[in-house]
Structure formats: C-alpha cells, structure tokens
Design a protein around this motif. Structure first.
Motif, PDB file in Angstrom:
ATOM      1  N   GLU A 143      45.109  24.228  65.626  1.00 37.58           N
ATOM      2  CA  GLU A 143      45.050  22.928  65.163  1.00 37.58           C
ATOM      3  C   GLU A 143      46.285  22.220  64.701  1.00 37.58           C
ATOM      4  OE1 GLU A 143      42.068  21.832  65.870  1.00 37.58           O
ATOM      5  OE2 GLU A 143      41.342  23.676  66.821  1.00 37.58           O
ATOM      6  N   LYS A 144      47.489  22.982  64.664  1.00 47.00           N
ATOM      7  CA  LYS A 144      48.511  22.493  64.056  1.00 47.00           C
ATOM      8  C   LYS A 144      49.649  22.493  64.860  1.00 47.00           C
ATOM      9  CE  LYS A 144      47.158  23.410  59.127  1.00 47.00           C
ATOM     10  NZ  LYS A 144      47.213  21.787  58.846  1.00 47.00           N
ATOM     11  N   VAL A 145      49.647  23.414  65.826  1.00 48.38           N
ATOM     12  CA  VAL A 145      50.611  23.654  66.785  1.00 48.38           C
ATOM     13  C   VAL A 145      50.093  23.361  68.214  1.00 48.38           C
ATOM     14  CG1 VAL A 145      52.326  25.233  67.532  1.00 48.38           C
ATOM     15  CG2 VAL A 145      51.742  25.311  65.354  1.00 48.38           C
ATOM     16  N   LYS A 146      50.935  22.458  68.877  1.00 50.50           N
ATOM     17  CA  LYS A 146      50.550  22.194  70.340  1.00 50.50           C
ATOM     18  C   LYS A 146      51.655  22.841  71.168  1.00 50.50           C
ATOM     19  CE  LYS A 146      46.869  20.116  69.318  1.00 50.50           C
ATOM     20  NZ  LYS A 146      45.556  20.507  69.388  1.00 50.50           N
ATOM     21  N   ASP A 147      52.780  23.048  70.692  1.00 48.53           N
ATOM     22  CA  ASP A 147      53.852  23.212  71.571  1.00 48.53           C
ATOM     23  C   ASP A 147      54.391  24.655  71.449  1.00 48.53           C
ATOM     24  OD1 ASP A 147      55.021  20.472  73.053  1.00 48.53           O
ATOM     25  OD2 ASP A 147      54.669  20.121  70.920  1.00 48.53           O
ATOM     26  N   TRP A 148      54.614  25.519  72.372  1.00 43.03           N
ATOM     27  CA  TRP A 148      54.790  26.838  72.246  1.00 43.03           C
ATOM     28  C   TRP A 148      56.080  27.341  73.252  1.00 43.03           C
ATOM     29  CZ3 TRP A 148      52.052  29.586  68.696  1.00 43.03           C
ATOM     30  CH2 TRP A 148      50.905  29.297  68.294  1.00 43.03           C
ATOM     31  N   GLU A 149      56.764  28.123  72.984  1.00 47.51           N
ATOM     32  CA  GLU A 149      57.953  28.483  73.885  1.00 47.51           C
ATOM     33  C   GLU A 149      57.956  30.110  73.974  1.00 47.51           C
ATOM     34  OE1 GLU A 149      62.365  27.504  74.566  1.00 47.51           O
ATOM     35  OE2 GLU A 149      62.114  28.159  72.456  1.00 47.51           O
ATOM     36  N   VAL A 150      58.160  30.823  75.182  1.00 48.22           N
ATOM     37  CA  VAL A 150      58.184  32.125  75.197  1.00 48.22           C
ATOM     38  C   VAL A 150      59.454  32.881  75.154  1.00 48.22           C
ATOM     39  CG1 VAL A 150      57.391  34.003  76.767  1.00 48.22           C
ATOM     40  CG2 VAL A 150      56.151  31.827  76.805  1.00 48.22           C
ATOM     41  N   TRP A 151      59.913  33.638  74.382  1.00 50.41           N
ATOM     42  CA  TRP A 151      60.809  34.497  74.136  1.00 50.41           C
ATOM     43  C   TRP A 151      62.068  33.488  73.946  1.00 50.41           C
ATOM     44  CZ3 TRP A 151      60.191  38.932  72.450  1.00 50.41           C
ATOM     45  CH2 TRP A 151      61.187  40.097  72.380  1.00 50.41           C
ATOM     46  N   ASN A 156      56.672  35.678  80.684  1.00 54.99           N
ATOM     47  CA  ASN A 156      56.182  34.360  80.448  1.00 54.99           C
ATOM     48  C   ASN A 156      54.866  34.183  81.068  1.00 54.99           C
ATOM     49  OD1 ASN A 156      58.722  31.824  80.236  1.00 54.99           O
ATOM     50  ND2 ASN A 156      59.406  33.950  80.169  1.00 54.99           N
ATOM     51  N   ILE A 157      54.385  34.756  82.241  1.00 58.36           N
ATOM     52  CA  ILE A 157      53.158  34.503  82.604  1.00 58.36           C
ATOM     53  C   ILE A 157      52.037  34.946  81.776  1.00 58.36           C
ATOM     54  CG2 ILE A 157      51.604  34.956  84.503  1.00 58.36           C
ATOM     55  CD1 ILE A 157      53.846  34.669  86.555  1.00 58.36           C
ATOM     56  N   ARG A 158      52.442  36.284  81.289  1.00 59.78           N
ATOM     57  CA  ARG A 158      51.552  36.985  80.587  1.00 59.78           C
ATOM     58  C   ARG A 158      51.345  36.379  79.194  1.00 59.78           C
ATOM     59  NH1 ARG A 158      50.714  42.848  79.665  1.00 59.78           N
ATOM     60  NH2 ARG A 158      52.164  42.990  81.391  1.00 59.78           N
ATOM     61  N   THR A 159      52.273  35.857  78.458  1.00 55.04           N
ATOM     62  CA  THR A 159      52.100  35.139  77.535  1.00 55.04           C
ATOM     63  C   THR A 159      51.495  33.775  77.428  1.00 55.04           C
ATOM     64  OG1 THR A 159      54.312  35.989  76.563  1.00 55.04           O
ATOM     65  CG2 THR A 159      53.577  34.278  75.300  1.00 55.04           C
ATOM     66  N   ALA A 160      51.902  32.984  78.507  1.00 56.33           N
ATOM     67  CA  ALA A 160      51.287  31.544  78.735  1.00 56.33           C
ATOM     68  C   ALA A 160      49.615  31.708  79.012  1.00 56.33           C
ATOM     69  CB  ALA A 160      51.970  30.878  79.752  1.00 56.33           C
ATOM     70  N   THR A 161      49.312  32.861  79.755  1.00 60.44           N
ATOM     71  CA  THR A 161      48.072  33.053  79.962  1.00 60.44           C
ATOM     72  C   THR A 161      47.130  33.180  78.736  1.00 60.44           C
ATOM     73  OG1 THR A 161      48.635  34.027  82.140  1.00 60.44           O
ATOM     74  CG2 THR A 161      46.307  34.443  81.355  1.00 60.44           C
ATOM     75  N   ALA A 195      47.564  23.261  75.342  1.00 57.35           N
ATOM     76  CA  ALA A 195      48.665  23.545  74.865  1.00 57.35           C
ATOM     77  C   ALA A 195      50.001  23.533  75.817  1.00 57.35           C
ATOM     78  CB  ALA A 195      49.119  25.261  74.560  1.00 57.35           C
ATOM     79  N   ARG A 196      51.133  22.996  75.145  1.00 56.20           N
ATOM     80  CA  ARG A 196      52.226  22.589  76.091  1.00 56.20           C
ATOM     81  C   ARG A 196      53.185  23.656  75.613  1.00 56.20           C
ATOM     82  NH1 ARG A 196      51.343  17.281  73.587  1.00 56.20           N
ATOM     83  NH2 ARG A 196      52.553  18.126  71.776  1.00 56.20           N
ATOM     84  N   ILE A 197      53.660  24.361  76.929  1.00 55.28           N
ATOM     85  CA  ILE A 197      54.276  25.903  76.648  1.00 55.28           C
ATOM     86  C   ILE A 197      55.594  25.588  77.641  1.00 55.28           C
ATOM     87  CG2 ILE A 197      54.424  28.058  77.214  1.00 55.28           C
ATOM     88  CD1 ILE A 197      51.094  28.213  77.565  1.00 55.28           C
ATOM     89  N   SER A 198      56.989  25.923  76.887  1.00 53.09           N
ATOM     90  CA  SER A 198      58.060  26.031  77.370  1.00 53.09           C
ATOM     91  C   SER A 198      58.386  27.200  78.074  1.00 53.09           C
ATOM     92  CB  SER A 198      59.063  25.789  76.600  1.00 53.09           C
ATOM     93  OG  SER A 198      58.958  24.602  75.714  1.00 53.09           O
ATOM     94  N   ALA A 199      58.933  27.137  79.088  1.00 55.53           N
ATOM     95  CA  ALA A 199      59.218  28.550  80.037  1.00 55.53           C
ATOM     96  C   ALA A 199      60.858  28.872  79.991  1.00 55.53           C
ATOM     97  CB  ALA A 199      58.753  28.230  81.515  1.00 55.53           C
ATOM     98  N   LEU A 200      61.134  30.071  80.160  1.00 49.14           N
ATOM     99  CA  LEU A 200      62.435  30.561  80.126  1.00 49.14           C
ATOM    100  C   LEU A 200      63.376  30.579  78.795  1.00 49.14           C
ATOM    101  CD1 LEU A 200      64.132  31.898  82.177  1.00 49.14           C
ATOM    102  CD2 LEU A 200      64.867  29.564  83.297  1.00 49.14           C
ATOM    103  N   ALA A 201      63.690  29.504  78.478  1.00 50.57           N
ATOM    104  CA  ALA A 201      64.520  29.462  77.293  1.00 50.57           C
ATOM    105  C   ALA A 201      65.889  30.338  77.706  1.00 50.57           C
ATOM    106  CB  ALA A 201      63.918  29.939  76.068  1.00 50.57           C
TER     107      ALA A 201
END
Length: 492
Positions: free
Chosen positions: A163-171, A191-196, A205-211
């Motif tokens: 409810e407070k975080v919409k943006d995520w990033e993997v590793w 990345n797929i495992r986490t985003a799923t 959710a808005r998810i950032s890939a790769l970093a």
C-alpha cells in the motif's frame, strides 16, 4: 533563521530543515560578466508534481548510512522517488523470524513526508546455506533452501508494504566482478522469479530489471534474450543500469548500444540510470575514487549527468543523498564520498555540499512542465527556415546542447556545457555565439546551474533575424548553463 558560514563557497543552516529557503548558497567566486538579476528559487517536493529525478538512499540495510540523520533534508531537493535496499539479512536474522521495525520506521516516515520509496529486493542472507552474501558483489541465493527462504521474504515484504511501495527493483549489480557465478541467464531467471512473486501480490507494481553494474553489452544481450524466450519482458516496467565514468558524458555510445538491445527485445521499455554520482574527495571508497575530486567537480559531474540523461530520455537517480561509511567485509571499506551531504563517522549529517545546491537548481527548473525538443539538430550555419529547430555554436570544442519548451506556453530553454573532459576544479569559460532557429523567447536570461545565479543578457548581445535568435559572448564552461525565457525560471 541564523546562517553560519561553513566554507568559502556556500552557507548552510546549522541544522536540517524541510524549508527550502533554509538552504541558501553564496555564489562562488567565478565572475560572470553579465548583469546579476537574482537566483534560482529551490522548490520543495510538494511543490513539484513529477519529474525525471530519483534520489539514492542506499546502504541503510548495512547501517552505512542512517535515514533518520538526513530525512529533514530530502524535501528541499524537490525529488519524490527514493531508492533503498530491502535488507533481507537485516530483517531475518533468525530463520523464519522477521523483524521489520527498522524498515517500518523508514517506509512510513518517507511516505508520510510525500516521498515514494523504490525498494530493492537484495542482498542475500548467509544464515541459509547457499544464501548469498549481504554486500555489494556477493552472490545471489542459489540453493533450494535459500531460494525458498528468499521467496518467502520477498512475498512477506511486498505484502507488508504494497500500500506504500509501488516501485521495486531486483538485486544490485549482478555483473559486478565478484559475481562470476551470476551469468546473464541465472540473473534473468532470478529477475523473473522475483518479479513473478511481486506481481502475484501487487499486480500494479512497477518493477526495475537488471540493475547492471557497468554496461556490458554481451551481458545485456543474453539477459534480454532469456527474458524474451521465457516471454517475461512484460513483467518489468523499466531496466536500470549504473555506469561510472570519469567524464559523465563519455558513456553515450555504450548507453545507445544498450538501448538498441532493449528496444529489440522489449519495445518501449523505459531506460533508467539507476545509480550514478561522483565523489567529492579523491582517494576514498567506491567507483571513480582514484581521481583528485573536489566538491566543485562532484557538483559539475552530477548535474552534467542529470541533464545528459534527461536530454537522452533516460530517467536518472542520484547516488546518493549522504556520504556512506562502509565497513565490514565488502569490496568497499572506506567512506564513499559520493553523498551530496557530508556525514560524520557516526553517520550524522554535517552539511550539504555544493552538489546539493546545484541539484536543487536542476530540480527547480526541469520538471513535468517541460518537454524536450527532440528534433533539435546542430548545423554549423543555420540557413533553413523549416519547422525543425536547429542551432549553431561557434566552437570546434564538443558542446552538449539540449532544447526544451514549456508545454503550455511554448517558451524555450536551452542547456549547454563543454562535455569533452572530466570536470575541472576551476571556472574556465569560453565566450561563444549561440544561434537557434524557431526560437521562442520574450525575455531571455542566462542561468548558471552550479551557483543558481540568474543574469540578464544585454540587448547588445542579442539579435533576431527572422526566426533566428543569436546570443553573443555567452560564457560556456564544463558545467551546464542555460539560455532560457525568464518565465521558466522560478527566482528569488
């Protein structure tokens, strides 16, 4: 409020404050030979609807910095999105038991202040065999037991903060030199495992890939090929990369090649510079440390990279809000002075640096009300009269030029700087003639982004022939300056 002089270039409040007027800067000594008419007025977070900018609040999971020591400064920067690491190892110190207290305090406070946390699901957790490490460069969890525990933690974190975080990033930086086991395919699968998991709990959710830790074209190609084969590119909102180079403008070709790959496999996916900055002191920890940096060269680097990213349609996160006191067994074991606030050894905020104020000037001017002139082109001599804007500048030196206009009024702004070298710790202007076709100015002014100074361009230094505006003897140096319609600059 009482102001105290902290050094020769700027004044700061003796304590932090959310009031943007509490942070004021004395203009550095370099003289600009134009009539001084004021300064850029900083704008707080709640005064800006949206913009291209994000702010790095990393390493809280390892206590290299303390959010509560600098939280009062953030609003004065006018930035809404804050990048943070989730900290599995800090949250789950005993298998199966989560202590969210530290993160609750940060997330709730940030959201209450009007900020938008961008939360990364890293690092690993050594309490599980094969659980990866908790520092930069440590491996991802790979054993069945560790992956199951990681998935449980991610699910619990997303459920808690959805409810407070919409943006995520993997590793973070999976291709860092110590991560040799993290092949592009393993990273893509992770990345797929986490985003799923995230999407199953928070579909919007808005998810950032790769970093990506540095731009490795082969790594990017194999990563996106794997995502494409698994039909998983749709899980991600954007792709992030970190690219530390001594000249902040020197990575354009690598970024362009990466963008081509992303567009091939995931058309329309947003490119985001997820972490970038320069030290303010040479010989300290982290990337770019083996150069004799100063507060001024740091500020030049930061604002050049910000406006170069904006001019090439890249979202941009500044690394970071405060100096980070690295310790432990990670690859960085000294203070990382990329912060725009100086910190003490106990993580207390000491004072804003020059870069803090320079970034205020960028965020005050470049927000959602502007749009880039995407067809802007350089020509040595303007001769056409078409609708496509063109500019000329009388120098053989490499100069970055980007044009913008206000969406409502159509009034224009042009940013320019010498981009051919590492920023220098001095003011060395070249006095150039700048012409632009199809200009739209009522009252053009000159703005120095580093100092925030706003200056009149005298009538004898301007001319208009048809729709071609020419500005003569404009001081251009290795930090952004603007030629802008006065209506686009909030002044004090």
């Amino acid at each position: 409020m009482t102001k105290v002089k902290s050094d020769r270039t700027h004044y700061v409040s003796p304590r932090a404050t959310d009031n943007v007027e509490g942070f004021s800067m004395k203009k550095p000594d370099h003289p600009i030979d134009l009539p001084d008419i004021g300064s850029v007025r900083p704008r707080s977070t709640d005064a800006i609807e949206s913009s291209n900018w994000m702010l790095g609040c990393e390493t809280l999971d390892r206590d290299y910095a303390d959010y509560h020591q600098y939280k009062e400064y953030i609003s004065a920067l006018g930035i809404k999105v804050l990048r943070m690491q989730g900290g599995w190892a800090k949250t789950e110190k005993v298998q199966g038991i989560y202590d969210w207290t530290w993160m609750d305090n940060i997330i709730h406070d940030a959201v209450d202040r009007g900020f938008m946390p961008w939360l990364q699901t890293g690092y690993g957790n050594p309490i599980y065999p094969g659980g990866g490490g908790e520092n930069l460069g440590a491996g991802m969890p790979l054993s069945h037991e560790a992956l199951t525990a990681y998935e449980n933690w991610v699910a619990a974190m997303v459920s808690r903060y959805k409810e407070k975080v919409k943006d995520w990033e993997v590793w973070n930086e999976p291709n860092f030199s110590d991560n040799l086991v993290n092949t592009p395919e393993i990273t893509a699968d992770f990345n797929i495992r986490t985003a799923t998991i995230i999407k199953s709990i928070q579909p919007d959710a808005r998810i950032s890939a790769l970093a990506l830790g540095h731009i490795d074209i082969e790594y990017v190609e194999r990563f996106f090929l794997y995502l494409n084969e698994k039909k998983a590119t749709g899980l991600f909102h954007n792709v992030t990369y970190h690219d530390y180079v001594y000249n902040p403008d020197a990575n354009k070709l690598a970024v362009y090649k990466m963008k081509q790959i992303v567009e091939q496999y995931a058309p329309g996916m947003i490119m985001r510079q997820g972490e970038n900055g320069a030290p303010s002191v040479g010989g300290t920890g982290g990337a770019l440390s083996d150069y004799n940096w100063s507060e001024l060269t740091q500020a030049k680097w930061d604002v050049r990279r910000m406006l170069e990213n904006l001019g090439n349609d890249m979202e941009c996160s500044i690394f970071g809000i405060i100096d980070m006191n690295y310790s432990g067994n990670g690859p960085i074991r000294r203070k990382n002075t990329k912060g725009i606030i100086e910190s003490a050894s106990d993580n207390q905020a000491v004072r804003p640096k020059i870069a803090f104020y320079a970034i205020q000037h960028v965020t005050s001017i470049f927000d959602h009300t502007l749009e880039r002139l995407k067809t802007l082109k350089h020509t040595h001599q303007i001769a056409s009269r078409g609708s496509r804007p063109a500019y000329s500048i009388n120098t053989d030196r490499s100069i970055s030029v980007y044009g913008y206009r206000n969406k409502a009024t159509q009034k224009q702004l042009y940013a320019m700087w010498a981009d051919d070298a590492i920023p220098r710790d001095k003011y060395e202007p070249k006095y150039l003639e700048f012409s632009v076709e199809n200009g739209n100015f009522d009252d053009p002014v000159y703005v120095d982004i580093i100092t925030g100074g706003v200056y009149e361009i005298p009538a004898e230094q301007q001319s208009i022939v048809g729709d071609i505006y020419t500005f003569k003897n404009i001081p251009v140096y290795d930090s952004p300056i603007l030629v802008a319609d006065r209506s686009l600059i909030s002044m004090k």
